[in-house]
Structure formats: structure tokens, C-alpha cells
Design an enzyme around this catalytic site. Structure first.
Site, PDB file in Angstrom:
ATOM      1  N   HIS A   3     -11.205 -15.780   0.895  1.00 16.57           N
ATOM      2  CA  HIS A   3     -12.553 -16.072   0.364  1.00 16.57           C
ATOM      3  C   HIS A   3     -12.675 -17.570   0.060  1.00 16.57           C
ATOM      4  O   HIS A   3     -13.642 -18.230   0.427  1.00 16.57           O
ATOM      5  CB  HIS A   3     -12.808 -15.244  -0.904  1.00 16.57           C
ATOM      6  CG  HIS A   3     -13.944 -15.751  -1.744  1.00 16.57           C
ATOM      7  ND1 HIS A   3     -13.817 -16.852  -2.574  1.00 16.57           N
ATOM      8  CD2 HIS A   3     -15.233 -15.343  -1.869  1.00 16.57           C
ATOM      9  CE1 HIS A   3     -14.979 -17.091  -3.155  1.00 16.57           C
ATOM     10  NE2 HIS A   3     -15.855 -16.184  -2.753  1.00 16.57           N
ATOM     11  N   ASN A   4     -11.684 -18.105  -0.626  1.00 16.43           N
ATOM     12  CA  ASN A   4     -11.751 -19.519  -1.003  1.00 16.43           C
ATOM     13  C   ASN A   4     -11.695 -20.426   0.222  1.00 16.43           C
ATOM     14  O   ASN A   4     -12.381 -21.443   0.283  1.00 16.43           O
ATOM     15  CB  ASN A   4     -10.608 -19.872  -1.960  1.00 16.43           C
ATOM     16  CG  ASN A   4     -10.927 -19.457  -3.388  1.00 16.43           C
ATOM     17  OD1 ASN A   4     -11.683 -18.517  -3.599  1.00 16.43           O
ATOM     18  ND2 ASN A   4     -10.368 -20.147  -4.346  1.00 16.43           N
ATOM     19  N   SER A  25     -14.110 -13.887  -8.494  1.00 20.86           N
ATOM     20  CA  SER A  25     -14.928 -14.997  -8.008  1.00 20.86           C
ATOM     21  C   SER A  25     -16.315 -14.972  -8.613  1.00 20.86           C
ATOM     22  O   SER A  25     -16.844 -13.918  -8.939  1.00 20.86           O
ATOM     23  CB  SER A  25     -15.049 -14.950  -6.488  1.00 20.86           C
ATOM     24  OG  SER A  25     -15.863 -16.025  -6.061  1.00 20.86           O
ATOM     25  N   GLU A  28     -14.976 -20.399   1.613  1.00 20.33           N
ATOM     26  CA  GLU A  28     -15.803 -21.232   0.705  1.00 20.33           C
ATOM     27  C   GLU A  28     -15.673 -22.713   1.108  1.00 20.33           C
ATOM     28  O   GLU A  28     -16.679 -23.436   1.200  1.00 20.33           O
ATOM     29  CB  GLU A  28     -15.322 -20.997  -0.727  1.00 20.33           C
ATOM     30  CG  GLU A  28     -15.919 -21.874  -1.792  1.00 20.33           C
ATOM     31  CD  GLU A  28     -15.248 -21.628  -3.157  1.00 20.33           C
ATOM     32  OE1 GLU A  28     -15.211 -20.477  -3.627  1.00 20.33           O
ATOM     33  OE2 GLU A  28     -14.738 -22.601  -3.749  1.00 20.33           O
ATOM     34  N   LYS A  67      -8.695 -12.932  -1.831  1.00 14.52           N
ATOM     35  CA  LYS A  67      -9.357 -13.999  -2.613  1.00 14.52           C
ATOM     36  C   LYS A  67      -9.024 -15.371  -2.012  1.00 14.52           C
ATOM     37  O   LYS A  67      -9.876 -16.264  -1.958  1.00 14.52           O
ATOM     38  CB  LYS A  67      -8.921 -13.929  -4.078  1.00 14.52           C
ATOM     39  CG  LYS A  67      -9.448 -15.081  -4.945  1.00 14.52           C
ATOM     40  CD  LYS A  67     -10.961 -15.091  -4.988  1.00 14.52           C
ATOM     41  CE  LYS A  67     -11.645 -16.027  -5.959  1.00 14.52           C
ATOM     42  NZ  LYS A  67     -11.244 -17.354  -6.154  1.00 14.52           N
TER      43      LYS A  67
HETATM   44  C1  6PG Z   1     -14.496 -18.798  -7.081  1.00 15.53           C
HETATM   45  C2  6PG Z   1     -13.973 -20.162  -6.671  1.00 15.53           C
HETATM   46  C3  6PG Z   1     -12.916 -20.668  -7.565  1.00 15.53           C
HETATM   47  C4  6PG Z   1     -12.288 -21.979  -7.092  1.00 15.53           C
HETATM   48  C5  6PG Z   1     -13.100 -23.168  -7.368  1.00 15.53           C
HETATM   49  C6  6PG Z   1     -12.407 -24.517  -7.126  1.00 15.53           C
HETATM   50  O1  6PG Z   1     -14.373 -17.918  -6.253  1.00 15.53           O
HETATM   51  O2  6PG Z   1     -15.046 -18.643  -8.171  1.00 15.53           O
HETATM   52  O3  6PG Z   1     -13.425 -20.038  -5.397  1.00 15.53           O
HETATM   53  O4  6PG Z   1     -11.942 -19.676  -7.608  1.00 15.53           O
HETATM   54  O5  6PG Z   1     -11.108 -22.163  -7.761  1.00 15.53           O
HETATM   55  O6  6PG Z   1     -14.279 -23.106  -6.643  1.00 15.53           O
HETATM   56  O7  6PG Z   1     -11.768 -24.626  -5.910  1.00 15.53           O
HETATM   57  P1  6PG Z   1     -11.304 -26.068  -5.367  1.00 15.53           P
HETATM   58  O8  6PG Z   1     -10.993 -26.920  -6.555  1.00 15.53           O
HETATM   59  O9  6PG Z   1     -10.078 -25.841  -4.563  1.00 15.53           O
HETATM   60  O10 6PG Z   1     -12.461 -26.610  -4.610  1.00 15.53           O
END
Ligand code: 6PG
Length: 515
Positions: A209-210, A152, A213, A206
Site C-alpha cells: 500500500h505504501n 492507514s 502511495e 500495508k
Molecule cells: C498511511 C501512510 C503512513 C506513512 C506516511 C509517511 O498509510 O497512513 O502510508 O503509514 O508512514 O505516509 O510515509 P513516508 O515518510 O515514507 O513518505
């Protein structure tokens, strides 16, 4: 080989476990996939003294990379999978940074004829953890060590220090540990990378984590909407608010970039660019995976779920445009109804902070359940530390979570830790007041609202599920259990019972039976 290359090689091999079989096999690690993330990871590895062998399916990209970004660095090129494998020290370490899904399987298949027992394949993409479980099992039977690693931090993180979440074959860890921890971001001198657990555990963490996010981003978007639509703030004023928040408890990468976005003007007319962006959110699926997994494991990860649905609703632009003309609700016409803007912003900050605490609480509840169901040992303090720096959700707040789990690794629920308990007590008035205003003025706040509903649900000793159980038993004879307590002593205890509800006033104990 020149004498300077020989001496550089001996320095490098000092911190690499593995035997050099011949002079050609001098690459410490191979990397497949020269998109920006792949290129930046290679450059980061080279900066830390590793010799990297770069390969890409379209081989002209390899040449271009070697002649440009990689020039003068300890980076070698390969024009075939065979050449890549020949140029690597044993055990081979090969990292894939390719699109998740079929391309990962395809590259593994192409690699297998050239690999030996003990060689290591690392998948650094956003793979779905059940795929990583499957690949791990298949490769174990072939003697190949497989690692699924969360990476990430985007392009910038890959270049200067990402957060890395490796899991899979434990036997691989001693061979990749120094490379991974050297290139990872550091917080207070500690690398934001540690071993997560077996099989798909790294990609699982991960994924969460997303999901978090998604939740953080949705919360920030709701705060922006509240300031804009209720407070009637300008983008400059909102930028100032995010700048202030970024110096306090909300100090984080996502608040920081939101501040910058608020200040960013379209050079054509010097007005805020963000207001010109079509309001339909994209998603690649990792947030949805988290929400689906939460449903599968039965954990109420409601905030991430709402964040995913908010993106879905935003994508229904045509329907929303139609509905906006037809459906009635409160409207603020003219000036902002807010008199004390400072107090309004302070309340909003507390609402955002409290909701964020709820979201992380839910995320860790999910990981605790996953650890039980999948028989993984997940280290919550270690995970929080991995997320403390380098990644998209990096924040000061994750330092508090790290400290809480370090102090008590068996902490049942993050909200039970005195730090977060106190934070929620302090935030509660502002949180409720903000939501009250959002509801009164018709501003959608799915993430803020679900956070408060979860909090109020969790702290309710009694929920209305007694009525729900009665309804289920009424129409489907699904049975129910009776509450313990003296007042219920005539009713059957420790049994699943059913009653004929249409008999009205009948004797429960007499008409009940074991399910
Ligand atoms: C990271 C992000 C990355 C993610 C993008 C797009 O940790 O660097 O989580 O892995 O793929 O941010 O995610 P979306 O297109 O689903 O918003």
C-alpha cells in the site's frame, strides 16, 4: 462501580468474545502508545462502545489524555504494563502503536511476564514484514497470538475510520474482528478491514500500500510539473484541474488534497505556499522496502522503484543546483508552447490514469508472487476493498479493481480485465502525446515514462533479450536456449547450449554442449 457503568459493561461484553475474570478486568482492549495515532484510535474504539485501557511509557501523557480528550469516555488509564494487563478481559487484547523497530520488541518483552496463553498482541505500526514474521514465530512458541496490522489513513483516518490490514495468528481474528471492523472505514456498508493472511501478511500488504502511495504521489507531482513548466499554469488553474479530475476516473484522496494544496496561499503575502517548500522529499522507508522486495521476488515493480529514486534525486539538492548551471537541455523561455490547453489537460489526465493502472497492476503482480513464494493465500478483491476507503490511496478506482477481482479471483493480470484493457486503449493516445511533450521540453517524468515502458514491454511478444543472452554466452559461456520453430530445426532444442562465438559462422549444433 455505578449501576450505569455496570449496564454499559454488559452491553459492551455482548459483542466481545472473552471472559471477564473480575470487576477490575473490564477493559476490552489495551493500547500502548499515546502519540496522535494511538490517541485517535482509542477515541474511535470508545465511540464504538469499547472500553479501552490506555498506557504510555511517559505516564504523565496518560493522565493528560484521561483529563482531556478521554474525559467522559469509556477509557481507563494504566501507569504500568502490569496495571494495563490486570485491567483487561481475557484473552487480553493489547495493541501497540509505537515506533517500528526496537520499541516493538521492547514492549513485547515487557508484556510477556504478565500475559497468559491465548492472549493477543497486535502491532499496529509500520513494521517491516520480516520482523513481523520473526515476532509471530517467537510468540507462537510461547502460546501468545501475534497480529501485525497495517493501519492507514493518518491521524484523521485513525479517528474516524482507518483502513486496517490485520494478519498473523488466525486464532486471534475472532477475538479482534468486531473491534477492528467496527472502527474501520466503510465503503458501501462494507468495512475496509478483513483478515489478510498468516505471519507478516498484514504488514506486507500495508508495505505494498505504501509503495503504491509513493507511486501515486510521484505521478501527481509529475502532472503538476508538466502543467506548471510546459503549460505555464498558475496554481489556481492547477487547483481547478485537480478539482475537475477529482470528479472523474481519478477521484481519490491524494488528488483531492493536491487540489487543496494548489489553492492554499501563504497568509503573509497571499501567494501559493507550495511554491515556497524546499523541493527535497523525505521518506521513512516503506516504499524502499517494496522496491527491494520486488527485486528480491523478481517482479518488475518499476513505477514504485522510480518513485523511490525520484525522492532520492530530489534529496540531492546541492548537486542539482550545480548541475542546473552546467548541464544543457531544452528550456521553455517565455510563453507556453501549448495552444490547446484543454486538450493538453485531457491528455495529461489520461496519462495519469493509464500510469496509475500500470502501478496497481505491478503492485498486484508483486502480491501474487509473494503469495506463491511465502505460501500465503491473499485475496486480491479483499485487499482492494480494504484500500477502497480509509487509507491514503483510497479512490473510486479501487472500487473497479475490487469488482474485477470479485468477478475473476484468478485474474492473471489486471490489464487482462476488459475494464482496464479498454481504459488503457482509450488513454493511450493522450499518454503517449503527454510523454512526447515532456521529453521534447526536458521535463523529468520517471514514473509516467516507466509506466509506458512497462506497458510496451509487457505487450512485446519478442524483447531484445535474445541479444542479451548471446552477449552473456559470448563473454561468460552462460549458455542460451533456441527458439522453437521450423526454421530453427537444425539447432539443438530443449537444451542449454553454448557456442564459440569467435569461431564465426561455426556449426552451432556441432559445437554446442549441455550446460
Ligand atoms: C498511511 C501512510 C503512513 C506513512 C506516511 C509517511 O498509510 O497512513 O502510508 O503509514 O508512514 O505516509 O510515509 P513516508 O515518510 O515514507 O513518505
Amino acid at each position: 462501580m455505578t449501576s450505569s457503568a455496570v449496564s454499559r459493561l454488559s452491553v459492551i461484553s455482548n459483542h466481545i468474545t472473552g471472559n471477564n475474570t473480575n470487576n477490575e478486568s473490564r477493559g476490552d482492549i489495551g493500547l500502548i502508545g499515546l502519540a496522535v495515532m494511538g490517541q485517535n484510535l482509542i477515541l474511535n474504539m470508545a465511540d464504538h462502545g469499547y472500553t479501552v485501557v490506555a498506557y504510555n511509557r511517559t505516564t504523565s501523557k496518560v493522565d493528560h489524555f484521561l483529563e482531556n480528550e478521554a474525559k467522559g469516555k469509556s477509557i481507563l488509564g494504566a501507569h504500568s504494563i502490569k496495571e494495563l494487563c490486570e485491567k483487561l478481559k481475557r484473552p487480553r487484547r493489547i495493541m501497540l502503536l509505537v515506533k517500528a523497530g526496537a520499541p516493538v520488541d521492547s514492549f513485547i518483552d515487557q508484556l510477556l511476564p504478565y500475559l497468559e496463553k491465548g492472549d493477543i498482541i497486535i502491532d499496529g505500526g509500520n513494521s517491516h514484514f520480516p520482523d513481523t514474521n520473526r515476532r509471530y514465530d517467537e510468540l507462537q512458541t510461547k502460546g501468545i497470538e501475534f497480529v501485525g496490522s497495517g493501519v492507514s489513513g493518518g491521524e484523521e483516518g485513525a479517528r474516524t475510520g482507518p483502513s486496517l490490514m490485520p494478519g498473523g495468528s488466525q486464532a486471534a481474528w475472532p477475538h479482534i474482528k468486531s473491534i477492528f471492523q467496527d472502527i474501520a472505514a466503510k465503503t458501501d456498508g462494507e468495512p475496509c478491514c478483513d483478515w489478510v493472511g498468516p505471519a507478516g501478511a498484514g504488514h506486507y500488504v500495508k508495505m505494498v500500500h505504501n509503495g503504491i502511495e509513493y507511486g501515486d504521489m510521484q505521478l501527481i507531482c509529475e502532472a503538476y510539473d508538466i502543467m506548471k513548466r510546459i503549460g505555464k499554469f498558475s496554481n489556481k488553474e492547477m487547483g481547478d484541474v485537480f478539482a475537475k479530475w477529482n470528479k472523474g476516473v481519478l477521484d481519490s484522496f491524494l488528488v483531492e488534497i493536491t487540489r487543496d494544496i494548489m489553492y492554499f496561499n501563504d497568509p503573509n503575502d497571499n501567494t501559493p505556499l507550495v511554491e515556497k517548500i524546499l523541493d527535497t522529499a523525505g521518506q521513512k522507508g516503506t516504499g524502499k522496502w517494496t522496491a527491494v522486495n520486488a527485486l528480491d521476488l523478481g517482479i518488475p515493480v518499476t513505477l514504485i522503484g522510480e518513485a523511490v529514486f525520484a525522492r532520492c534525486l530530489s534529496a540531492m539538492k546541492h548537486e542539482r543546483v550545480e548541475a542546473s548551471k552546467k548541464l544543457q537541455g531544452p528550456e521553455i523561455t517565455g510563453e507556453s508552447p501549448i495552444k490547446d490547453k484543454e486538450a493538453f489537460v485531457d491528455d495529461l489526465e489520461q496519462a495519469l490514469y493509464a500510469s496509475k493502472i500500470i502501478s496497481y497492476t505491478q503492485g498486484f503482480m508483486l502480491m501474487n508472487q509473494a503469495a506463491k513464494d511465502y505460501k500465503w493465500k491473499l485475496n486480491n478483491a479483499g485487499i482492494a476493498l480494504m484500500w477502497r476507503g480509509g487509507c491514503i490511496i483510497r479512490s473510486v478506482f479501487l472500487g473497479e479493481i475490487t469488482a474485477a477481482y470479485k468477478e475473476n479471483p484468478l485474474l492473471e493480470n489486471l490489464l487482462f480485465h476488459p475494464f482496464f484493457d479498454k481504459a488503457i486503449i482509450k488513454a493511450q493516445k493522450g499518454w503517449r502525446s503527454t510523454l512526447g511533450k515532456a521529453i521534447e521540453y526536458g521535463i523529468p517524468t520517471p514514473a509516467f515514462s516507466t509506466a509506458l515502458a512497462f506497458y510496451d514491454g509487457l505487450r512485446s511478444e519478442r524483447l531484445p533479450a535474445n541479444l542479451l543472452q548471446a552477449q552473456r554466452d559470448y563473454f561468460g559461456a552462460h549458455t542460451f536456449q533456441v527458439l522453437p520453430g521450423k526454421e530453427n530445426e537444425l539447432l539443438p532444442k530443449d537444451k542449454w547450449v553454448h557456442i564459440n562465438w569467435t569461431g564465426r559462422g561455426g556449426d552451432v549444433s556441432a559445437s554446442s554442449y549441455d550446460a
